[in-house]
Design an enzyme around this catalytic site. Structure first.
Site, PDB file in Angstrom:
ATOM      1  N   CYS A 186       0.837  -1.213   0.000  1.00 31.50           N
ATOM      2  CA  CYS A 186       0.000   0.000   0.000  1.00 31.50           C
ATOM      3  C   CYS A 186       0.866   1.255   0.000  1.00 31.50           C
ATOM      4  O   CYS A 186       0.544   2.254  -0.645  1.00 31.50           O
ATOM      5  CB  CYS A 186      -0.906   0.018   1.224  1.00 31.50           C
ATOM      6  SG  CYS A 186      -2.041  -1.363   1.314  1.00 31.50           S
TER       7      CYS A 186
HETATM    8  C1  BEZ Z   1       0.578  -4.656   1.903  1.00 34.17           C
HETATM    9  O1  BEZ Z   1       0.099  -3.594   1.564  1.00 34.17           O
HETATM   10  O2  BEZ Z   1       1.777  -4.884   1.798  1.00 34.17           O
HETATM   11  C2  BEZ Z   1      -0.298  -5.778   2.418  1.00 34.17           C
HETATM   12  C3  BEZ Z   1      -1.437  -5.480   3.105  1.00 34.17           C
HETATM   13  C4  BEZ Z   1      -2.213  -6.513   3.608  1.00 34.17           C
HETATM   14  C5  BEZ Z   1      -1.847  -7.814   3.379  1.00 34.17           C
HETATM   15  C6  BEZ Z   1      -0.698  -8.095   2.644  1.00 34.17           C
HETATM   16  C7  BEZ Z   1       0.097  -7.072   2.168  1.00 34.17           C
END
Ligand code: BEZ
Length: 210
Positions: A45
């Site tokens: 994200c």
């Molecule tokens: C991420 O943004 O890296 C992420 C968020 C939730 C689960 C897995 C990865």
């Protein structure tokens, strides 16, 4: 039933990093891209939000407003923005919805319980100035989206709204497009006097004038 292409984008009022926003009012006469993130302070994200900020001028050129969402509070989004700026070189200047009560996530079907009961998937809704959903994209949490592709879809939608064409596989702006099959050759001659390449009667490609 899940929201579909052609549905009116549900309206809502939400707290964001830019204050309280009524979604339809905020969109005004712009196109919109509403996209969800599973969680703040997560790596994928973080990269997506930094990249979206870098692309914001490209969205603005196309009269598109972008707005993100995650199921954390606005105060978390604000602290996270410091990290995004430090690691990605861009601080999000577009609003991020704080959806701790999951009101918007539920309204838009961004929670897929078989993936996670608490975190949203990576949803994208592309909305036109009439507030109609024109495209949706859904990715799992582990896969970062391609925001250049989201821009490409906007380009295709805006072009095909104003010309009787469709865009072929992997099309990019400036490349040849397809004359819609519903247009007869007689009608096509009026709209495309430059002529076209006809590989099959239903597969006619044309270079658009600038
Ligand atoms: C991420 O943004 O890296 C992420 C968020 C939730 C689960 C897995 C990865």
């Amino acid at each position: 039933m899940a929201l579909q292409i052609g549905d009116t984008a549900p309206d809502f009022t939400a707290t964001t990093t830019q204050g309280s926003i009524n979604f339809h009012e905020w969109l005004g006469s712009s196109w919109g891209v509403l996209f969800s993130h599973p969680k703040d302070f997560t790596p994928v994200c973080t990269t997506e939000l930094g990249f979206t900020e870098k692309l914001r001028p490209e969205f603005e050129k196309r009269n598109v407003k972008v707005i993100g969402l995650s199921v954390d509070a606005v105060s978390d989004h604000e602290r996270w923005a410091d990290d995004i700026e430090a690691t990605q070189g861009a601080r999000p200047r577009f609003p991020l919805i704080g959806d701790a009560d999951r009101k918007v996530a539920n309204l838009y079907g961004m929670l897929h319980p078989k993936a996670s009961t608490t975190l949203t998937v990576r949803s994208v809704f592309i909305i036109d100035p009439s507030k109609i959903i024109r495209a949706t994209i859904t990715y799992p949490a582990s896969t970062g989206r391609n925001f250049d592709e989201i821009l490409r879809v906007v380009d295709s939608l805006q072009l095909t709204d104003t010309h009787k064409v469709a865009t072929p596989v992997n099309w990019k702006p400036g490349e040849d497009v397809i004359i819609v099959p519903s247009l007869s050759n007689d009608e096509a001659r009026k709209l495309f006097p430059q002529g076209w390449n006809e590989q099959r009667p239903y597969l006619r490609t044309v270079k658009l004038a600038n």
